[in-house]
Design a protein around this motif. Structure first.
Motif, PDB file in Angstrom:
ATOM      1  N   ARG A 219      22.339  -8.075  27.132  1.00 56.15           N
ATOM      2  CA  ARG A 219      21.783  -9.045  26.177  1.00 56.15           C
ATOM      3  C   ARG A 219      20.277  -8.815  26.011  1.00 56.15           C
ATOM      4  N   LEU A 220      19.595  -8.553  27.102  1.00 59.93           N
ATOM      5  CA  LEU A 220      18.152  -8.283  27.049  1.00 59.93           C
ATOM      6  C   LEU A 220      17.876  -7.014  26.252  1.00 59.93           C
ATOM      7  N   GLN A 221      18.675  -5.989  26.458  1.00 64.19           N
ATOM      8  CA  GLN A 221      18.493  -4.748  25.710  1.00 64.19           C
ATOM      9  C   GLN A 221      18.764  -4.960  24.223  1.00 64.19           C
ATOM     10  N   GLU A 222      19.752  -5.756  23.914  1.00 62.59           N
ATOM     11  CA  GLU A 222      20.058  -6.065  22.511  1.00 62.59           C
ATOM     12  C   GLU A 222      18.890  -6.816  21.856  1.00 62.59           C
ATOM     13  N   GLU A 223      18.364  -7.789  22.558  1.00 61.44           N
ATOM     14  CA  GLU A 223      17.224  -8.561  22.041  1.00 61.44           C
ATOM     15  C   GLU A 223      15.992  -7.673  21.880  1.00 61.44           C
ATOM     16  N   ASP A 224      15.811  -6.746  22.800  1.00 58.96           N
ATOM     17  CA  ASP A 224      14.682  -5.817  22.713  1.00 58.96           C
ATOM     18  C   ASP A 224      14.779  -4.981  21.438  1.00 58.96           C
ATOM     19  N   GLY A 225      15.972  -4.510  21.120  1.00 60.40           N
ATOM     20  CA  GLY A 225      16.173  -3.733  19.897  1.00 60.40           C
ATOM     21  C   GLY A 225      15.916  -4.555  18.646  1.00 60.40           C
ATOM     22  N   ILE A 226      16.374  -5.801  18.656  1.00 62.69           N
ATOM     23  CA  ILE A 226      16.154  -6.692  17.518  1.00 62.69           C
ATOM     24  C   ILE A 226      14.663  -6.968  17.345  1.00 62.69           C
ATOM     25  N   LEU A 227      13.982  -7.194  18.449  1.00 61.12           N
ATOM     26  CA  LEU A 227      12.547  -7.469  18.405  1.00 61.12           C
ATOM     27  C   LEU A 227      11.774  -6.282  17.829  1.00 61.12           C
ATOM     28  N   ILE A 228      12.132  -5.089  18.234  1.00 60.13           N
ATOM     29  CA  ILE A 228      11.457  -3.895  17.721  1.00 60.13           C
ATOM     30  C   ILE A 228      11.683  -3.760  16.211  1.00 60.13           C
ATOM     31  N   LYS A 229      12.897  -4.033  15.750  1.00 61.79           N
ATOM     32  CA  LYS A 229      13.178  -3.975  14.307  1.00 61.79           C
ATOM     33  C   LYS A 229      12.344  -5.002  13.547  1.00 61.79           C
ATOM     34  N   GLU A 230      12.237  -6.196  14.097  1.00 60.53           N
ATOM     35  CA  GLU A 230      11.443  -7.243  13.448  1.00 60.53           C
ATOM     36  C   GLU A 230       9.962  -6.869  13.416  1.00 60.53           C
ATOM     37  N   MET A 231       9.469  -6.288  14.491  1.00 62.93           N
ATOM     38  CA  MET A 231       8.076  -5.844  14.522  1.00 62.93           C
ATOM     39  C   MET A 231       7.840  -4.753  13.480  1.00 62.93           C
ATOM     40  N   ARG A 232       8.770  -3.827  13.391  1.00 63.17           N
ATOM     41  CA  ARG A 232       8.668  -2.741  12.408  1.00 63.17           C
ATOM     42  C   ARG A 232       8.667  -3.307  10.983  1.00 63.17           C
ATOM     43  N   ASN A 233       9.557  -4.261  10.730  1.00 68.39           N
ATOM     44  CA  ASN A 233       9.604  -4.897   9.407  1.00 68.39           C
ATOM     45  C   ASN A 233       8.301  -5.634   9.095  1.00 68.39           C
ATOM     46  N   HIS A 234       7.745  -6.291  10.097  1.00 68.39           N
ATOM     47  CA  HIS A 234       6.484  -7.003   9.898  1.00 68.39           C
ATOM     48  C   HIS A 234       5.359  -6.021   9.577  1.00 68.39           C
ATOM     49  N   CYS A 235       5.313  -4.901  10.287  1.00 67.85           N
ATOM     50  CA  CYS A 235       4.308  -3.870  10.012  1.00 67.85           C
ATOM     51  C   CYS A 235       4.463  -3.344   8.585  1.00 67.85           C
ATOM     52  N   ARG A 236       5.684  -3.093   8.173  1.00 65.09           N
ATOM     53  CA  ARG A 236       5.932  -2.588   6.815  1.00 65.09           C
ATOM     54  C   ARG A 236       5.548  -3.617   5.762  1.00 65.09           C
ATOM     55  N   TYR A 237       5.853  -4.875   6.018  1.00 58.70           N
ATOM     56  CA  TYR A 237       5.486  -5.938   5.077  1.00 58.70           C
ATOM     57  C   TYR A 237       3.969  -6.003   4.907  1.00 58.70           C
ATOM     58  N   LEU A 238       3.245  -6.022   6.018  1.00 56.98           N
ATOM     59  CA  LEU A 238       1.779  -6.094   5.945  1.00 56.98           C
ATOM     60  C   LEU A 238       1.209  -4.880   5.228  1.00 56.98           C
ATOM     61  N   THR A 239       1.752  -3.710   5.513  1.00 57.90           N
ATOM     62  CA  THR A 239       1.275  -2.494   4.864  1.00 57.90           C
ATOM     63  C   THR A 239       1.569  -2.523   3.367  1.00 57.90           C
ATOM     64  N   GLY A 240       2.761  -2.924   2.994  1.00 57.20           N
ATOM     65  CA  GLY A 240       3.120  -3.003   1.581  1.00 57.20           C
ATOM     66  C   GLY A 240       2.266  -4.018   0.835  1.00 57.20           C
ATOM     67  N   SER A 241       2.039  -5.160   1.445  1.00 63.21           N
ATOM     68  CA  SER A 241       1.200  -6.185   0.822  1.00 63.21           C
ATOM     69  C   SER A 241      -0.223  -5.675   0.645  1.00 63.21           C
ATOM     70  N   SER A 242      -0.721  -4.994   1.650  1.00 64.23           N
ATOM     71  CA  SER A 242      -2.070  -4.436   1.583  1.00 64.23           C
ATOM     72  C   SER A 242      -2.192  -3.415   0.455  1.00 64.23           C
ATOM     73  N   LYS A 243      -1.200  -2.555   0.337  1.00 65.04           N
ATOM     74  CA  LYS A 243      -1.211  -1.554  -0.735  1.00 65.04           C
ATOM     75  C   LYS A 243      -1.178  -2.205  -2.106  1.00 65.04           C
ATOM     76  N   ALA A 244      -0.372  -3.240  -2.262  1.00 63.78           N
ATOM     77  CA  ALA A 244      -0.263  -3.926  -3.552  1.00 63.78           C
ATOM     78  C   ALA A 244      -1.600  -4.566  -3.939  1.00 63.78           C
ATOM     79  N   VAL A 245      -2.252  -5.192  -2.981  1.00 64.98           N
ATOM     80  CA  VAL A 245      -3.549  -5.813  -3.251  1.00 64.98           C
ATOM     81  C   VAL A 245      -4.580  -4.739  -3.584  1.00 64.98           C
ATOM     82  N   LYS A 246      -4.552  -3.627  -2.857  1.00 62.55           N
ATOM     83  CA  LYS A 246      -5.485  -2.532  -3.146  1.00 62.55           C
ATOM     84  C   LYS A 246      -5.289  -1.995  -4.560  1.00 62.55           C
TER      85      LYS A 246
END
Length: 125
Positions: free
Chosen positions: A5-32
């Motif tokens: 269960r901990l390993q599963e949650e770790d994988g989910i957390l990494i995906k969410e972090m990656r999505n958050h990084c992509r969202y911030l990067t995409g938003s930054s590019k759009a504003v630029k």
């Protein structure tokens, strides 16, 4: 069972972090892109969009610069936090390095830098 269960949650957390990084990067590019378009319009002395004065158009640029500054701060904080929190710091390393490389290339190409000193005076208000 708890370990799986901990390993599963770790994988989910990494995906969410990656999505958050992509969202911030995409938003930054759009504003630029928006800022770049406004700067082009202002440098060519072309007219602002209908129903908008020149001062309002310049004000829009200032607001976008402020937004970009906030996004940049969020990106820095998120990347630092993600590096420190992860049990495997290399999990997002490729994502973060890719984003940092894109930012360096944009700066070299003469696009808008990520550190904006123009809006620092607005923070005091």
């Amino acid at each position: 069972m708890l370990l799986s269960r901990l390993q599963e949650e770790d994988g989910i957390l990494i995906k969410e972090m990656r999505n958050h990084c992509r969202y911030l990067t995409g938003s930054s590019k759009a504003v630029k892109r928006e800022i770049h378009q406004i700067e082009e319009d202002l440098s060519k002395h072309s007219s602002p969009p209908p129903n908008m004065s020149l001062q309002a158009y310049e004000g829009l640029k200032c607001l976008l610069l402020k937004k970009l500054q906030g996004l940049t701060k969020q990106m820095d904080e998120a990347f630092t936090t993600y590096r420190n929190v992860l049990t495997d710091p290399t999990a997002l390393q490729e994502e973060i390095e890719g984003i940092e490389e894109m930012e360096e290339e944009e700066e070299e190409e003469g696009e808008i830098p990520l550190s904006l000193d123009e809006t620092d005076s607005d923070d005091a208000e």
